[in-house]
Scaffold this motif. Structure first.
Motif, PDB file in Angstrom:
ATOM      1  N   GLU A 250       0.836  -1.187   0.000  1.00 58.22           N
ATOM      2  CA  GLU A 250       0.000   0.000   0.000  1.00 58.22           C
ATOM      3  C   GLU A 250       0.879   1.248   0.000  1.00 58.22           C
ATOM      4  OE1 GLU A 250      -3.947  -0.623   2.489  1.00 58.22           O
ATOM      5  OE2 GLU A 250      -2.180  -1.135   3.661  1.00 58.22           O
TER       6      GLU A 250
ATOM      7  N   THR B 199      -0.105  -4.080   7.771  1.00 57.61           N
ATOM      8  CA  THR B 199      -1.111  -3.146   7.293  1.00 57.61           C
ATOM      9  C   THR B 199      -2.126  -2.912   8.399  1.00 57.61           C
ATOM     10  OG1 THR B 199      -2.846  -2.705   5.647  1.00 57.61           O
ATOM     11  CG2 THR B 199      -2.475  -5.009   6.244  1.00 57.61           C
TER      12      THR B 199
ATOM     13  N   GLY C 159      -8.703   0.467   3.289  1.00 61.18           N
ATOM     14  CA  GLY C 159      -7.642   0.297   2.314  1.00 61.18           C
ATOM     15  C   GLY C 159      -8.209   0.225   0.913  1.00 61.18           C
TER      16      GLY C 159
END
Length: 223
Positions: free
Chosen positions: A4, A133, A171
């Motif tokens: 990401e 994450t 996300g």
């Protein structure tokens, strides 16, 4: 899709925010937020002052809303509305699956359903491996979608929750099996989203496309 891209934050802002929070936490340890959380608030609210005020509002909301006690609610009539999946997406994000066909504004108690959504968000956040994450994958499955399934109030509540009390937790939001009819609904939803959130919404056309984000086999077939 192996990683990401996170917006950078000013490290001095983080240091200042930690100092301000330290004074609050010394008086009330329940107000504590770890560094990952502080970074999320800074990304979302930009300045130390705004992030600090947003954290205090979230802490107050969590207490008054009874977030810690949502696990005690009766979920038996709601379990076909949303589910936190056992498996994660391709970069380790917990996945919340929401089948649109089981929704509709005429057949639900919006307060109860919103509490259930908060419960799922909270449980998903607990499953995050924050070192890898700290974000979530939310999947809206529009198979068998009709206008009677469109619950604008629930969508508004979810957007508000993600923006105010779960900032920078989203996300990606995957839209599966979108029928042509949804193109008439999407503009009313899009106007509620800021540009940063809108970029995270991905319309997935087939399993090949879906495999960029998650393995199709992890999606439930019993809802």
């Amino acid at each position: 899709m192996s990683s990401e891209e996170l917006a950078p934050i000013n490290e001095q802002d983080l240091k200042d925010l930690k100092e301000r929070m330290k004074l609050i936490v010394e008086a009330d340890p329940k107000q504590y937020h770890n560094d990952f959380s502080l970074r999320r608030y800074l990304r979302a609210f930009k300045t130390t002052d705004d992030a600090f005020q947003a954290i205090l509002k979230t802490n107050k909301w969590r207490e008054t809303y009874g977030v810690e006690k949502l696990g005690e609610m009766d979920r038996s009539q709601l379990e076909n509305k949303a589910r936190l999946l056992r498996h994660r997406d391709c970069i380790g994000r917990p996945v919340i699956y929401i089948p649109a066909k089981n929704h509709g504004s005429s057949t639900r108690d919006i307060d109860e359903l919103t509490r259930f959504i908060v419960y799922n968000l909270e449980e998903a956040c607990k499953k995050c491996f924050e070192e890898v994450t700290d974000r979530l994958c939310i999947v809206f499955d529009l198979a068998e979608f009709s206008t009677s399934c469109m619950d604008y109030q629930l969508v508004q509540n979810l957007i508000w929750l993600l923006g105010k009390h779960f900032p920078e937790r989203l996300g990606v939001c995957l839209i599966l099996n979108s029928p042509g009819l949804f193109s008439t609904v999407w503009p009313a939803i899009r106007v509620l989203l800021d540009d940063n959130t809108a970029k995270k919404v991905k319309f997935v056309s087939d399993d090949v496309d879906l495999c960029q984000y998650l393995i199709p086999d992890i999606l439930p077939t019993d809802m």
